[in-house]
Write a protein that holds these residues in place. Structure first.
Motif, mmCIF file in Angstrom:
data_model
loop_
_atom_site.group_PDB
_atom_site.id
_atom_site.type_symbol
_atom_site.label_atom_id
_atom_site.label_comp_id
_atom_site.label_asym_id
_atom_site.label_seq_id
_atom_site.Cartn_x
_atom_site.Cartn_y
_atom_site.Cartn_z
ATOM 1 N N VAL A 90 4.310 -9.066 -16.900
ATOM 2 C CA VAL A 90 4.228 -8.894 -15.446
ATOM 3 C C VAL A 90 4.976 -10.028 -14.751
ATOM 4 O O VAL A 90 5.118 -11.121 -15.294
ATOM 5 N N SER A 91 5.441 -9.769 -13.553
ATOM 6 C CA SER A 91 6.165 -10.800 -12.796
ATOM 7 C C SER A 91 5.184 -11.880 -12.354
ATOM 8 O O SER A 91 4.025 -11.595 -12.041
ATOM 9 N N GLU A 92 5.662 -13.120 -12.329
ATOM 10 C CA GLU A 92 4.793 -14.233 -11.909
ATOM 11 C C GLU A 92 4.273 -13.991 -10.491
ATOM 12 O O GLU A 92 3.134 -14.298 -10.178
ATOM 13 N N ILE A 93 5.131 -13.484 -9.641
ATOM 14 C CA ILE A 93 4.685 -13.093 -8.296
ATOM 15 C C ILE A 93 4.573 -11.565 -8.278
ATOM 16 O O ILE A 93 5.537 -10.854 -8.580
ATOM 17 N N GLY A 94 3.372 -11.115 -7.986
ATOM 18 C CA GLY A 94 3.140 -9.675 -7.852
ATOM 19 C C GLY A 94 3.042 -9.335 -6.371
ATOM 20 O O GLY A 94 3.323 -10.167 -5.509
ATOM 21 N N LEU A 95 2.633 -8.115 -6.092
ATOM 22 C CA LEU A 95 2.448 -7.739 -4.687
ATOM 23 C C LEU A 95 1.054 -7.148 -4.491
ATOM 24 O O LEU A 95 0.689 -6.167 -5.147
ATOM 25 N N GLY A 96 0.291 -7.764 -3.600
ATOM 26 C CA GLY A 96 -0.995 -7.216 -3.197
ATOM 27 C C GLY A 96 -0.746 -6.115 -2.173
ATOM 28 O O GLY A 96 0.024 -6.306 -1.234
ATOM 29 N N CYS A 97 -1.395 -4.964 -2.349
ATOM 30 C CA CYS A 97 -1.065 -3.792 -1.520
ATOM 31 C C CYS A 97 -2.218 -3.316 -0.637
ATOM 32 O O CYS A 97 -2.278 -2.147 -0.253
ATOM 33 N N TRP A 98 -3.115 -4.205 -0.344
ATOM 34 C CA TRP A 98 -4.214 -3.888 0.579
ATOM 35 C C TRP A 98 -3.649 -3.440 1.941
ATOM 36 O O TRP A 98 -4.102 -2.480 2.555
ATOM 37 N N GLN A 99 -2.620 -4.143 2.420
ATOM 38 C CA GLN A 99 -2.039 -3.861 3.741
ATOM 39 C C GLN A 99 -1.449 -2.453 3.822
ATOM 40 O O GLN A 99 -1.353 -1.884 4.908
ATOM 41 N N LEU A 100 -1.098 -1.862 2.685
ATOM 42 C CA LEU A 100 -0.509 -0.513 2.704
ATOM 43 C C LEU A 100 -1.561 0.561 3.006
ATOM 44 O O LEU A 100 -1.237 1.736 3.170
ATOM 45 N N GLY A 101 -2.820 0.164 3.048
ATOM 46 C CA GLY A 101 -3.881 1.083 3.475
ATOM 47 C C GLY A 101 -4.124 0.986 4.971
ATOM 48 O O GLY A 101 -5.114 1.515 5.473
ATOM 49 N N ASN A 102 -3.231 0.294 5.685
ATOM 50 C CA ASN A 102 -3.377 0.067 7.135
ATOM 51 C C ASN A 102 -4.632 -0.738 7.454
ATOM 52 O O ASN A 102 -5.165 -0.636 8.564
ATOM 53 N N ASP A 103 -5.081 -1.527 6.500
ATOM 54 C CA ASP A 103 -6.296 -2.307 6.712
ATOM 55 C C ASP A 103 -6.033 -3.652 7.374
ATOM 56 O O ASP A 103 -6.960 -4.443 7.569
ATOM 57 N N PHE A 104 -4.774 -3.952 7.674
ATOM 58 C CA PHE A 104 -4.436 -5.155 8.442
ATOM 59 C C PHE A 104 -3.825 -4.719 9.779
ATOM 60 O O PHE A 104 -3.216 -5.520 10.474
ATOM 61 N N GLY A 105 -3.939 -3.431 10.088
ATOM 62 C CA GLY A 105 -3.246 -2.863 11.236
ATOM 63 C C GLY A 105 -2.287 -1.803 10.728
ATOM 64 O O GLY A 105 -1.995 -1.747 9.530
ATOM 65 N N PRO A 106 -1.804 -0.949 11.635
ATOM 66 C CA PRO A 106 -0.978 0.185 11.215
ATOM 67 C C PRO A 106 0.348 -0.231 10.578
ATOM 68 O O PRO A 106 1.032 -1.116 11.086
ATOM 69 N N VAL A 107 0.679 0.408 9.456
ATOM 70 C CA VAL A 107 1.975 0.217 8.788
ATOM 71 C C VAL A 107 2.590 1.608 8.629
ATOM 72 O O VAL A 107 1.976 2.494 8.023
ATOM 73 N N GLU A 108 3.774 1.809 9.199
ATOM 74 C CA GLU A 108 4.441 3.116 9.084
ATOM 75 C C GLU A 108 4.846 3.361 7.632
ATOM 76 O O GLU A 108 5.067 2.415 6.870
ATOM 77 N N ASP A 109 5.014 4.651 7.269
ATOM 78 C CA ASP A 109 5.408 5.000 5.894
ATOM 79 C C ASP A 109 6.704 4.297 5.484
ATOM 80 O O ASP A 109 6.824 3.791 4.368
ATOM 81 N N PHE B 13 4.587 -6.130 -10.771
ATOM 82 C CA PHE B 13 3.138 -5.963 -10.842
ATOM 83 C C PHE B 13 2.590 -5.759 -9.435
ATOM 84 O O PHE B 13 2.792 -6.587 -8.548
ATOM 85 N N PHE B 14 1.915 -4.637 -9.259
ATOM 86 C CA PHE B 14 1.409 -4.254 -7.939
ATOM 87 C C PHE B 14 -0.096 -4.032 -8.055
ATOM 88 O O PHE B 14 -0.561 -3.393 -8.996
ATOM 89 N N ASP B 15 -0.831 -4.532 -7.076
ATOM 90 C CA ASP B 15 -2.290 -4.426 -7.097
ATOM 91 C C ASP B 15 -2.769 -3.628 -5.900
ATOM 92 O O ASP B 15 -2.387 -3.898 -4.761
ATOM 93 N N THR B 16 -3.617 -2.617 -6.167
ATOM 94 C CA THR B 16 -4.168 -1.823 -5.076
ATOM 95 C C THR B 16 -5.638 -1.527 -5.375
ATOM 96 O O THR B 16 -6.233 -2.126 -6.269
#
Ligand SMILES: NC(=O)c1ccc[n+]([C@@H]2O[C@H](COP(=O)([O-])OP(=O)(O)OC[C@H]3O[C@@H](n4cnc5c(N)ncnc54)[C@H](OP(=O)(O)O)[C@@H]3O)[C@@H](O)[C@H]2O)c1
Length: 326
Positions: A13-32, A49-52
């Motif tokens: 896995v990459s040393e830096i991954g991506l947290g994907c909580w924000q893609l649920g619009n849980d930090f405010g609206p995110v367009e597709d 490496f992606f975490d959801t």
């Protein structure tokens, strides 16, 4: 981007991954389109490496990742979580219900078998009964998941999870303002080949060094509605620090860092300087942040002096203000 092995999964896995909580619009609206740009910026920067979680936007984060992932010739590793949906939390945990949740996640992610399924901060009594970890062993045998791990709130929960011989990974809150795992956990995970996934590396953005006490957050953003733990564990948002105190602690730390040390880079690099860490799942509300965070993998390790400064700062100045325990 450098890679590391994720514990017993054997995944690179990459040393830096991506947290994907924000893609649920849980930090405010995110367009597709913006959601896809954030994911693609990760891939283009070497993130593998992606975490959801099933609950991020009630499945929206998983669905967005699934749609994007299906378009890729070589899809990256995606970890999800189970255990906080309305069907399960706080007292609906049964083997059948957990299995159903996992199958729904697999469908949204567009996979036959989930790369890594993590218990999602389940209630302490549920975790300590051991049943859910045992069910995960069965789901692995059935091929619903490839591996399982646990995302936990407290270090004693992490220690308990380590007693399961098949546990592949632990997701913990670990950053320059939350250092206890170094002494309490890392020797054990290293011995047992359990990968460490680091969440909240920037203490919900505080450690990016840009916040002021006057900042306001979208009403859908947990940094607004959970600042003091009204919706979920008080130790999570802003790392458990009262917001104004957190900003003041960051401002003070900036003055103590040697010249040429940017607090965002220092914060990400400090985590990577611990070899027990497999991947840092930094969140990002825009593509430019993803690219910036990915570059931390290429930075030189911090000096011993900076490590000593950060350790003293945490234990002397920060730890006493964290609410909810560690
Ligand atoms: N219980 C659990 O299992 C659990 C709980 C929490 C999180 N997680 C996981 O951990 C991931 C990360 O958590 P998180 O997003 O809450 O915390 P985080 O990574 O500490 O903070 C992310 C925030 O920091 C700011 N940021 C990030 N990169 C930046 C940059 N380069 N420059 C300036 N600001 C930057 C952004 O704030 P702005 O939006 O203000 O720009 C972003 O929303 C989540 O996505 C999720 O996958 C799991």
């Amino acid at each position: 981007m450098k890679t590391r092995v994720l514990g017993k999964t054997g995944y690179q896995v990459s040393e830096i991954g991506l947290g994907c909580w924000q893609l649920g619009n849980d930090f405010g609206p995110v367009e597709d389109a913006e959601a896809r740009a954030i994911l693609q910026a990760g891939l283009d920067s070497g993130v593998r490496f992606f975490d959801t979680a099933d609950v991020y936007g009630s499945g929206l984060s998983e669905s967005r990742i699934g749609a994007w992932r299906r378009s890729l010739a070589t899809p990256p590793i995606v970890a999800t979580k189970v255990g906080r949906s309305a069907e399960l939390y706080p007292n609906g945990y049964s083997k059948a219900a957990v299995k159903q949740s996992l199958q729904a996640s697999a469908q949204r992610l567009g996979v036959d078998s989930i790369d890594l399924a993590q218990l999602h901060c389940v209630p302490r009594d549920v975790l300590f009964s051991g049943d859910m970890l045992a069910w995960m062993e069965d789901f692995k045998k059935e091929g619903i998941i490839n591996h399982f791990g646990a995302s936990v709130e407290f270090l004693d929960e992490a220690e308990f999870c380590c007693t399961n011989p098949e546990l592949a990974s632990l997701q913990i809150l670990f950053n320059v303002f939350r250092q206890d795992a170094v002494d309490a956990l890392f020797a054990q995970v290293e011995e047992q080949n359990i990968g460490v996934i680091v969440r909240l590396p920037l203490a919900s953005g505080l450690l990016a060094g840009k916040m002021t006490v006057n900042d306001q957050f979208d009403k859908q953003d947990h940094r607004s509605y959970n600042q003091d733990g009204a919706a979920f564990h008080v130790g999570e948002t802003f790392n458990g620090l009262p917001f104004a105190k957190g900003v003041a602690l960051v401002d003070e730390l900036k003055t103590r860092l040697p010249a040429g040390h940017n607090i965002l880079d220092v914060s990400l690099r400090w985590i990577l300087d611990h070899p027990q860490v497999s991947s840092v799942i930094a969140g990002a509300s825009r593509a430019s942040q993803v690219m910036r965070n990915a570059s931390a993998s290429d930075l030189a390790p911090l000096s011993d002096d900076v490590h000593a400064l950060l350790k003293a700062y945490y234990y002397d100045e920060v730890k006493g203000f964290i609410r909810g325990g560690v």
